[in-house]
Design a protein around this motif. Structure first.
Motif, PDB file in Angstrom:
ATOM      1  N   GLY A 294       0.813  -1.211   0.000  1.00  0.00           N
ATOM      2  CA  GLY A 294       0.000   0.000   0.000  1.00  0.00           C
ATOM      3  C   GLY A 294       0.843   1.255   0.000  1.00  0.00           C
ATOM      4  N   LYS A 295       1.799   1.356   0.923  1.00  0.00           N
ATOM      5  CA  LYS A 295       2.672   2.524   0.980  1.00  0.00           C
ATOM      6  C   LYS A 295       3.575   2.591  -0.252  1.00  0.00           C
ATOM      7  CE  LYS A 295       2.866   2.859   6.035  1.00  0.00           C
ATOM      8  NZ  LYS A 295       3.739   2.846   7.234  1.00  0.00           N
ATOM      9  N   GLY A 296       4.046   1.442  -0.681  1.00  0.00           N
ATOM     10  CA  GLY A 296       4.912   1.402  -1.846  1.00  0.00           C
ATOM     11  C   GLY A 296       4.216   1.882  -3.099  1.00  0.00           C
ATOM     12  N   SER A 297       2.908   1.572  -3.205  1.00  0.00           N
ATOM     13  CA  SER A 297       2.141   2.004  -4.376  1.00  0.00           C
ATOM     14  C   SER A 297       2.073   3.516  -4.451  1.00  0.00           C
ATOM     15  CB  SER A 297       0.729   1.407  -4.307  1.00  0.00           C
ATOM     16  OG  SER A 297      -0.059   1.864  -5.387  1.00  0.00           O
ATOM     17  N   ASP A 298       1.839   4.161  -3.297  1.00  0.00           N
ATOM     18  CA  ASP A 298       1.771   5.620  -3.269  1.00  0.00           C
ATOM     19  C   ASP A 298       3.130   6.232  -3.608  1.00  0.00           C
ATOM     20  OD1 ASP A 298      -0.877   5.418  -2.538  1.00  0.00           O
ATOM     21  OD2 ASP A 298      -0.463   5.584  -0.389  1.00  0.00           O
ATOM     22  N   LYS A 299       4.193   5.680  -3.046  1.00  0.00           N
ATOM     23  CA  LYS A 299       5.537   6.198  -3.314  1.00  0.00           C
ATOM     24  C   LYS A 299       5.880   6.074  -4.796  1.00  0.00           C
ATOM     25  CE  LYS A 299       7.489   4.852   1.185  1.00  0.00           C
ATOM     26  NZ  LYS A 299       8.526   3.982   1.829  1.00  0.00           N
ATOM     27  N   ALA A 301       3.860   5.767  -7.382  1.00  0.00           N
ATOM     28  CA  ALA A 301       3.041   6.657  -8.207  1.00  0.00           C
ATOM     29  C   ALA A 301       3.582   8.079  -8.151  1.00  0.00           C
ATOM     30  CB  ALA A 301       1.589   6.624  -7.726  1.00  0.00           C
ATOM     31  N   SER A 302       4.035   8.512  -6.961  1.00  0.00           N
ATOM     32  CA  SER A 302       4.556   9.863  -6.810  1.00  0.00           C
ATOM     33  C   SER A 302       5.845  10.065  -7.598  1.00  0.00           C
ATOM     34  CB  SER A 302       4.785  10.163  -5.328  1.00  0.00           C
ATOM     35  OG  SER A 302       5.383  11.432  -5.145  1.00  0.00           O
ATOM     36  N   ILE A 303       6.802   9.122  -7.452  1.00  0.00           N
ATOM     37  CA  ILE A 303       8.095   9.305  -8.108  1.00  0.00           C
ATOM     38  C   ILE A 303       7.964   9.174  -9.618  1.00  0.00           C
ATOM     39  CG2 ILE A 303       8.719   6.863  -7.791  1.00  0.00           C
ATOM     40  CD1 ILE A 303      11.071   9.914  -7.979  1.00  0.00           C
ATOM     41  N   GLY A 323      24.365  -1.054  -4.081  1.00  0.00           N
ATOM     42  CA  GLY A 323      25.112   0.065  -4.621  1.00  0.00           C
ATOM     43  C   GLY A 323      25.355   0.004  -6.108  1.00  0.00           C
ATOM     44  N   GLN A 324      24.882  -1.034  -6.803  1.00  0.00           N
ATOM     45  CA  GLN A 324      25.114  -1.182  -8.237  1.00  0.00           C
ATOM     46  C   GLN A 324      23.791  -1.149  -8.987  1.00  0.00           C
ATOM     47  OE1 GLN A 324      26.678  -4.786 -10.911  1.00  0.00           O
ATOM     48  NE2 GLN A 324      28.266  -3.969  -9.586  1.00  0.00           N
ATOM     49  N   VAL A 325      23.747  -0.410 -10.097  1.00  0.00           N
ATOM     50  CA  VAL A 325      22.524  -0.297 -10.888  1.00  0.00           C
ATOM     51  C   VAL A 325      22.347  -1.571 -11.713  1.00  0.00           C
ATOM     52  CG1 VAL A 325      21.323   1.020 -12.670  1.00  0.00           C
ATOM     53  CG2 VAL A 325      22.759   2.198 -10.996  1.00  0.00           C
ATOM     54  N   VAL A 326      21.238  -2.261 -11.468  1.00  0.00           N
ATOM     55  CA  VAL A 326      20.980  -3.504 -12.207  1.00  0.00           C
ATOM     56  C   VAL A 326      19.993  -3.283 -13.346  1.00  0.00           C
ATOM     57  CG1 VAL A 326      21.524  -5.003 -10.258  1.00  0.00           C
ATOM     58  CG2 VAL A 326      19.178  -4.186 -10.549  1.00  0.00           C
ATOM     59  N   SER A 327      19.253  -2.165 -13.322  1.00  0.00           N
ATOM     60  CA  SER A 327      18.355  -1.817 -14.415  1.00  0.00           C
ATOM     61  C   SER A 327      17.949  -0.355 -14.241  1.00  0.00           C
ATOM     62  CB  SER A 327      17.111  -2.709 -14.420  1.00  0.00           C
ATOM     63  OG  SER A 327      16.287  -2.423 -15.540  1.00  0.00           O
ATOM     64  N   SER A 328      17.656   0.326 -15.358  1.00  0.00           N
ATOM     65  CA  SER A 328      17.242   1.735 -15.260  1.00  0.00           C
ATOM     66  C   SER A 328      16.161   2.035 -16.298  1.00  0.00           C
ATOM     67  CB  SER A 328      18.439   2.668 -15.457  1.00  0.00           C
ATOM     68  OG  SER A 328      19.058   2.431 -16.708  1.00  0.00           O
ATOM     69  N   PRO A 329      14.955   1.529 -16.095  1.00  0.00           N
ATOM     70  CA  PRO A 329      13.860   1.780 -17.050  1.00  0.00           C
ATOM     71  C   PRO A 329      13.362   3.222 -16.973  1.00  0.00           C
ATOM     72  CG  PRO A 329      13.063   0.575 -15.151  1.00  0.00           C
ATOM     73  CD  PRO A 329      14.548   0.661 -14.989  1.00  0.00           C
ATOM     74  N   TYR A 330      12.774   3.685 -18.064  1.00  0.00           N
ATOM     75  CA  TYR A 330      12.218   5.039 -18.087  1.00  0.00           C
ATOM     76  C   TYR A 330      10.703   4.963 -17.988  1.00  0.00           C
ATOM     77  CZ  TYR A 330      10.799   4.425 -22.986  1.00  0.00           C
ATOM     78  OH  TYR A 330      10.212   3.992 -24.143  1.00  0.00           O
ATOM     79  N   VAL A 331      10.076   6.077 -17.657  1.00  0.00           N
ATOM     80  CA  VAL A 331       8.613   6.157 -17.546  1.00  0.00           C
ATOM     81  C   VAL A 331       8.130   7.346 -18.359  1.00  0.00           C
ATOM     82  CG1 VAL A 331       8.506   5.054 -15.293  1.00  0.00           C
ATOM     83  CG2 VAL A 331       8.781   7.526 -15.416  1.00  0.00           C
ATOM     84  N   SER A 332       6.913   7.237 -18.858  1.00  0.00           N
ATOM     85  CA  SER A 332       6.326   8.332 -19.644  1.00  0.00           C
ATOM     86  C   SER A 332       5.089   8.912 -18.978  1.00  0.00           C
ATOM     87  CB  SER A 332       5.964   7.836 -21.048  1.00  0.00           C
ATOM     88  OG  SER A 332       5.087   6.726 -20.967  1.00  0.00           O
ATOM     89  N   SER A 333       4.620   8.275 -17.892  1.00  0.00           N
ATOM     90  CA  SER A 333       3.460   8.786 -17.163  1.00  0.00           C
ATOM     91  C   SER A 333       3.465   8.202 -15.760  1.00  0.00           C
ATOM     92  CB  SER A 333       2.152   8.417 -17.888  1.00  0.00           C
ATOM     93  OG  SER A 333       2.007   7.005 -17.930  1.00  0.00           O
ATOM     94  N   SER A 334       2.690   8.803 -14.893  1.00  0.00           N
ATOM     95  CA  SER A 334       2.587   8.307 -13.519  1.00  0.00           C
ATOM     96  C   SER A 334       1.970   6.914 -13.514  1.00  0.00           C
ATOM     97  CB  SER A 334       1.734   9.269 -12.684  1.00  0.00           C
ATOM     98  OG  SER A 334       1.579   8.766 -11.379  1.00  0.00           O
ATOM     99  N   ILE A 335       2.584   6.007 -12.753  1.00  0.00           N
ATOM    100  CA  ILE A 335       2.112   4.622 -12.696  1.00  0.00           C
ATOM    101  C   ILE A 335       1.391   4.422 -11.372  1.00  0.00           C
ATOM    102  CG2 ILE A 335       2.786   2.197 -12.720  1.00  0.00           C
ATOM    103  CD1 ILE A 335       5.231   2.981 -14.346  1.00  0.00           C
ATOM    104  N   GLY A 337      -2.047   2.379  -9.140  1.00  0.00           N
ATOM    105  CA  GLY A 337      -2.729   1.097  -9.061  1.00  0.00           C
ATOM    106  C   GLY A 337      -1.949   0.023  -8.316  1.00  0.00           C
ATOM    107  N   GLY A 338      -0.710   0.320  -7.950  1.00  0.00           N
ATOM    108  CA  GLY A 338       0.044  -0.643  -7.155  1.00  0.00           C
ATOM    109  C   GLY A 338       0.727  -1.725  -7.943  1.00  0.00           C
ATOM    110  N   ASN A 339       0.705  -1.657  -9.278  1.00  0.00           N
ATOM    111  CA  ASN A 339       1.424  -2.650 -10.076  1.00  0.00           C
ATOM    112  C   ASN A 339       2.029  -1.992 -11.298  1.00  0.00           C
ATOM    113  OD1 ASN A 339      -0.799  -2.624 -12.064  1.00  0.00           O
ATOM    114  ND2 ASN A 339      -1.898  -3.739 -10.463  1.00  0.00           N
TER     115      ASN A 339
END
Length: 582
Positions: A294-299, A301-303, A323-335, A337-339
């Motif tokens: 629940g809290k993670g979904s709000d966080k 969506a905000s970021i 400390g190591q980046v394993v993936s760096s996907p991009y976003v085009s809109s706020s996500i 719904g919690g998934n």
């Protein structure tokens, strides 16, 4: 007297030199390969070289017994290997033992307490906004994609990135290339630092000044960061807290990239579940789905809402593990719904690995520390010295026995033992860099036991020959008649030994496997040596007068063996003629 069988075996025995040449060529080739590889001595195990050995046992969570499987164990090994090498350790070994155990062998010169804390604990997993990213010094400029995946698209951009979307969104679409963001990155970094330094709505001049100084310092670290250096890859930004901006490294298609990252927006514990799925409805292929708390979904969506307002790479979030980046996907809109889904040209293995990291925060399993063994280099050297002395004594006793009871035949047995020893040594030296084989003390014991197994094969063959001579046969026919019977006995005996070694290797854990592996290896080499060296050499020497005439020091003296009179072919007498009929 039955003559030896003709055909393929007889033809082979008529040219024993061919077999001898074959095994000698193999010895020369293997020895040459050993010196060419630069590994002219066997790799020593932790108990001989000194260091720390940690045994971890996977413990299933309640109702999750099925989680202990090969995929999760392999993922845990990969994560632990990265952790222990992050300590600056060279040639550390992390490997599974059995189905539930992981052995971590750390060479001498490493802080064992720090290693114990690193390998078995749950790692830190964060979702951090990407402020800037570029290829490290000396690397070709390319679009970074730490998850080693990209997606095909009709977009006009030059490369592609994994994309994070809501569950109903489409597959990834590539966007602009990632380069250093200059003043934009600096401004974003200062803004993050200011917010972190002063939680109040109106930051004071002192806090703003401190934040600006911290941002300038971190930006300088990012500029100087060289992720192409191995010592930097696993340590850059590793000790940064969740509230701090940091630098990090990530690998893309064999090229290392550096990242400037903001404070963590989502913690790994906010991910409730992640799994790799294959999307058959679109061309997306393998994807990683995430379900948040629940809290993670709000966080999240905000970021993602904030990131979507920016251009690449500042619309990306870095998934940072240890400390190591394993993936760096991009976003085009706020996500919301919690998934969410991360899509790109993932392979099944890549998708499963990322899903495991996300789902379990770091290690896919909980591990309990079963044992920690510390061996000093001095103690290891003493053990090796004692083992070599024991082996030398065993070999000397075998040689003395052969000289006393088999006399001249020892000129066959002793070279055979020498050939077996050379092959064992060379193969062990090659297996070190090849498969990571390490010669530990149990393995040395296995090699010592193998001396007796090898000598036993010679004795079986020699006794069969002596039995034929006792029946009244000359040496050359005796050798050819004795070989099929001795061969059968040797194969059965070695098969039983190899089977025992294989079972022991499978069911045991830890250093006992070294004993089983060496025993199995030397058993196989025993068959090779007896077939390609001992038997052909015996065939050649049987043609020499010293052996064929049964010299008293040959070990094949018919009188000393109590041989019967020589077997001779005699004509069958005709039936007597009845005088009355005559």
């Amino acid at each position: 007297m039955a003559a030896p069988k003709r055909g393929r075996s007889a033809s082979a025995q008529s040219k024993p030199g061919r077999s001898l040449a074959l095994i000698l060529i193999a010895i020369v080739a293997l020895t040459g390969g050993m010196f060419a590889s630069g590994h002219d001595t066997p790799r020593l195990g932790i108990d001989l070289a000194g260091g720390t050995s940690i045994t971890l046992r996977a413990v299933p969570e309640k109702g999750q017994e099925s989680a202990i499987n090969k995929t999760n164990m392999d993922t845990a090994v990969d994560i632990m290997n990265r952790r222990v090498n992050g300590l600056g350790v060279s040639e550390a070994e992390v490997q599974t033992q059995g189905s539930r155990n992981i052995i971590v062998n750390i060479p001498k010169g490493t802080n064992s307490e720090e290693a114990r804390q690193q390998v078995g604990t749950t790692a830190k997993l964060y979702f951090r906004p990407v402020l800037a990213t570029e290829a490290s010094a000396g690397a070709a400029t390319a679009n970074p994609s730490p998850s080693a995946s990209s997606s095909a698209s009709s977009s006009s951009s030059s490369s592609a990135k994994p994309k994070a979307t809501g569950s109903s969104s489409s597959s990834a679409t590539p966007t602009a290339t990632a380069t250093s963001q200059g003043r934009a990155a600096s401004d974003a970094l200062k803004a993050d630092a200011t917010s972190s330094a002063s939680p109040s709505a109106t930051p004071s001049a002192n806090s703003s000044s401190a934040a600006s100084a911290a941002a300038t310092k971190l930006e300088a670290q990012y500029t100087a960061l060289d992720c192409s250096k191995k010592a930097v890859q696993n340590t850059a930004g590793k000790d940064a807290t969740a509230k701090e901006a940091t630098v990090a490294c990530g690998k893309v298609s064999g090229v290392w990239y550096k990242y400037l990252l903001g404070p963590a927006a989502v913690d790994g514990t906010d991910v409730k579940k992640a799994q790799a799925v294959y999307n058959t409805t679109t061309a997306a292929g393998w994807q990683v789905t995430m379900d948040f708390t629940g809290k993670g979904s709000d966080k999240f969506a905000s970021i993602t809402g904030e990131l979507a307002k920016n251009t690449q790479p500042q619309n990306e979030f870095g998934i940072v593990l240890d400390g190591q980046v394993v993936s760096s996907p991009y976003v085009s809109s706020s996500i919301t719904g919690g998934n969410a889904e991360i899509s790109g040209s993932f392979t099944q293995e890549e998708a499963q690995s990322l899903a495991n990291m996300l789902s379990y925060g770091a290690l896919p399993l909980t591990f309990k520390e079963d044992s920690v063994t510390t061996v000093t280099a001095a103690l290891g050297g003493e053990q090796l010295h004692a083992g070599l002395i024991a082996g030398a004594i065993g070999l000397a006793l075998v040689v003395i026995y052969l000289l006393i009871f088999y006399r001249g035949l020892s000129v066959i047995a002793i070279p055979s033992l020498l050939v077996s020893a050379i092959l064992t040594y060379v193969i062990m030296a090659l297996l070190g860099p090849g498969i990571g084989f390490a010669l530990n003390l149990p393995a040395v014991c296995g090699a010592i036991v193998a001396i007796g197994i090898t000598a036993d094969s010679f004795i079986v063959f020699f006794e069969r020959i002596r039995d034929e001579i006792r029946e009244g046969r000359s040496l050359r026919p005796a050798v050819e008649r004795a070989w099929p019977r001795a061969r059968r006995t040797i194969l059965v005996s070695d098969f039983v030994s190899f089977l025992a070694a294989a079972v022991l290797f499978i069911v045991t854990v830890g250093k006992v496997q070294g004993f089983a592996f060496t025993l199995g290896l030397t058993t196989v080499l025993d068959v090779v040596v007896v077939f390609l060296f001992t038997k052909p050499l015996m065939t050649i020497l049987a043609r020499r007068k010293f052996f064929s005439n049964g010299h008293k020091y040959s070990g094949l003296d018919p009188k000393a063996l109590g041989a019967k009179p020589p077997l001779r072919r005699t004509r069958r007498p005709s039936a007597p003629v009845d005088p009355k009929e005559a």
